[in-house]
Design a protein around this motif. Sequence first.
Motif, PDB file in Angstrom:
ATOM      1  N   LYS A 249       0.847  -1.199   0.000  1.00  0.00           N
ATOM      2  CA  LYS A 249       0.000   0.000   0.000  1.00  0.00           C
ATOM      3  C   LYS A 249       0.876   1.239   0.000  1.00  0.00           C
ATOM      4  O   LYS A 249       1.764   1.379   0.838  1.00  0.00           O
ATOM      5  N   HIS A 250       0.595   2.122  -0.939  1.00  0.00           N
ATOM      6  CA  HIS A 250       1.371   3.361  -1.039  1.00  0.00           C
ATOM      7  C   HIS A 250       0.750   4.434  -0.136  1.00  0.00           C
ATOM      8  O   HIS A 250      -0.465   4.588  -0.084  1.00  0.00           O
ATOM      9  N   HIS A 251       1.610   5.164   0.574  1.00  0.00           N
ATOM     10  CA  HIS A 251       1.110   6.261   1.419  1.00  0.00           C
ATOM     11  C   HIS A 251       2.029   7.480   1.351  1.00  0.00           C
ATOM     12  O   HIS A 251       1.854   8.436   2.112  1.00  0.00           O
ATOM     13  N   GLY A 252       2.992   7.450   0.443  1.00  0.00           N
ATOM     14  CA  GLY A 252       3.953   8.541   0.354  1.00  0.00           C
ATOM     15  C   GLY A 252       3.386   9.761  -0.347  1.00  0.00           C
ATOM     16  O   GLY A 252       2.309   9.729  -0.956  1.00  0.00           O
ATOM     17  N   ALA A 253       4.148  10.858  -0.280  1.00  0.00           N
ATOM     18  CA  ALA A 253       3.715  12.108  -0.900  1.00  0.00           C
ATOM     19  C   ALA A 253       3.988  12.125  -2.397  1.00  0.00           C
ATOM     20  O   ALA A 253       3.339  12.860  -3.137  1.00  0.00           O
ATOM     21  N   ALA A 254       4.943  11.317  -2.844  1.00  0.00           N
ATOM     22  CA  ALA A 254       5.310  11.305  -4.266  1.00  0.00           C
ATOM     23  C   ALA A 254       5.249   9.889  -4.810  1.00  0.00           C
ATOM     24  O   ALA A 254       5.244   8.907  -4.054  1.00  0.00           O
ATOM     25  N   SER A 255       5.204   9.789  -6.117  1.00  0.00           N
ATOM     26  CA  SER A 255       5.189   8.476  -6.770  1.00  0.00           C
ATOM     27  C   SER A 255       6.527   7.778  -6.577  1.00  0.00           C
ATOM     28  O   SER A 255       7.561   8.425  -6.403  1.00  0.00           O
ATOM     29  N   CYS A 256       6.507   6.440  -6.617  1.00  0.00           N
ATOM     30  CA  CYS A 256       7.748   5.680  -6.496  1.00  0.00           C
ATOM     31  C   CYS A 256       7.588   4.335  -7.195  1.00  0.00           C
ATOM     32  O   CYS A 256       6.472   3.894  -7.486  1.00  0.00           O
ATOM     33  N   LEU A 257       8.709   3.707  -7.474  1.00  0.00           N
ATOM     34  CA  LEU A 257       8.735   2.409  -8.155  1.00  0.00           C
ATOM     35  C   LEU A 257       9.086   1.305  -7.178  1.00  0.00           C
ATOM     36  O   LEU A 257       9.952   1.480  -6.300  1.00  0.00           O
ATOM     37  N   ILE A 258       8.420   0.156  -7.344  1.00  0.00           N
ATOM     38  CA  ILE A 258       8.712  -0.996  -6.505  1.00  0.00           C
ATOM     39  C   ILE A 258       8.513  -2.263  -7.320  1.00  0.00           C
ATOM     40  O   ILE A 258       7.626  -2.333  -8.182  1.00  0.00           O
ATOM     41  N   ASP A 259       9.362  -3.264  -7.070  1.00  0.00           N
ATOM     42  CA  ASP A 259       9.228  -4.552  -7.735  1.00  0.00           C
ATOM     43  C   ASP A 259       8.276  -5.412  -6.909  1.00  0.00           C
ATOM     44  O   ASP A 259       8.601  -5.816  -5.795  1.00  0.00           O
ATOM     45  N   GLY A 260       7.107  -5.685  -7.456  1.00  0.00           N
ATOM     46  CA  GLY A 260       6.098  -6.444  -6.720  1.00  0.00           C
ATOM     47  C   GLY A 260       6.128  -7.931  -6.990  1.00  0.00           C
ATOM     48  O   GLY A 260       5.156  -8.621  -6.680  1.00  0.00           O
TER      49      GLY A 260
END
Length: 203
Positions: A104-115
């Motif tokens: 779950k994303h909760h940051g202020a900016a977009s980011c990349l993650i390997d799911g």
Amino acid sequence: MAKRRISARQRRIYRRRRIVAGILAVVIIALCWGFGWLLVRGVSAINYAINKDDINAIARQAAPSPKEVSGVKDCTANDVDLSVSASSATLSLAGSVKFTVTIKHHGAASCLIDGSNASRVLTITSGNETIWRSDSCPVDSRMLLMAGNDKDIQTITWNANATGEQCQQDATLPNVNRGTYVAKLSMKSNDKVQSDPVSVVVQ
């Protein structure tokens, strides 16, 4: 001494001769220039063919390696939360349990993650011993661009077995003994990104 008079007809003939002579001079100059240009190009082409390997070698040494720049940072513990839940708190010997794993994303900016299962890793432990890992066998990456309140929800099945040191077919893995086992989700690239543990009991 009397000057010789030139008739109008002769003047026209002389004028035409001068025009023809001028045109011939221009043509000769153009031919000479063209021949010189072709000669220079020919010499340059020969020199390039002779020194082509050296030129390419210099170019390869001078050219820097390309760098991949996406402009989007990798997700950290400040950007995403991981969570895991089990379909059942108990299972029988040789049984299986499905774990729902969530990013779950909760940051202020977009980011990349390997799911993928090789990067977002589900680990089953018993005490200090690692019993099973979702990254035991290689899989393709699954890059996710997380933004806002994005969620990635996947299901991983554990067949109450134990992985070996090498990648093996799930059906060939040995069954675990009765006892309590703990499941946890974590990011392989950043051990600070991990879920709360979930316990399951093999009866």
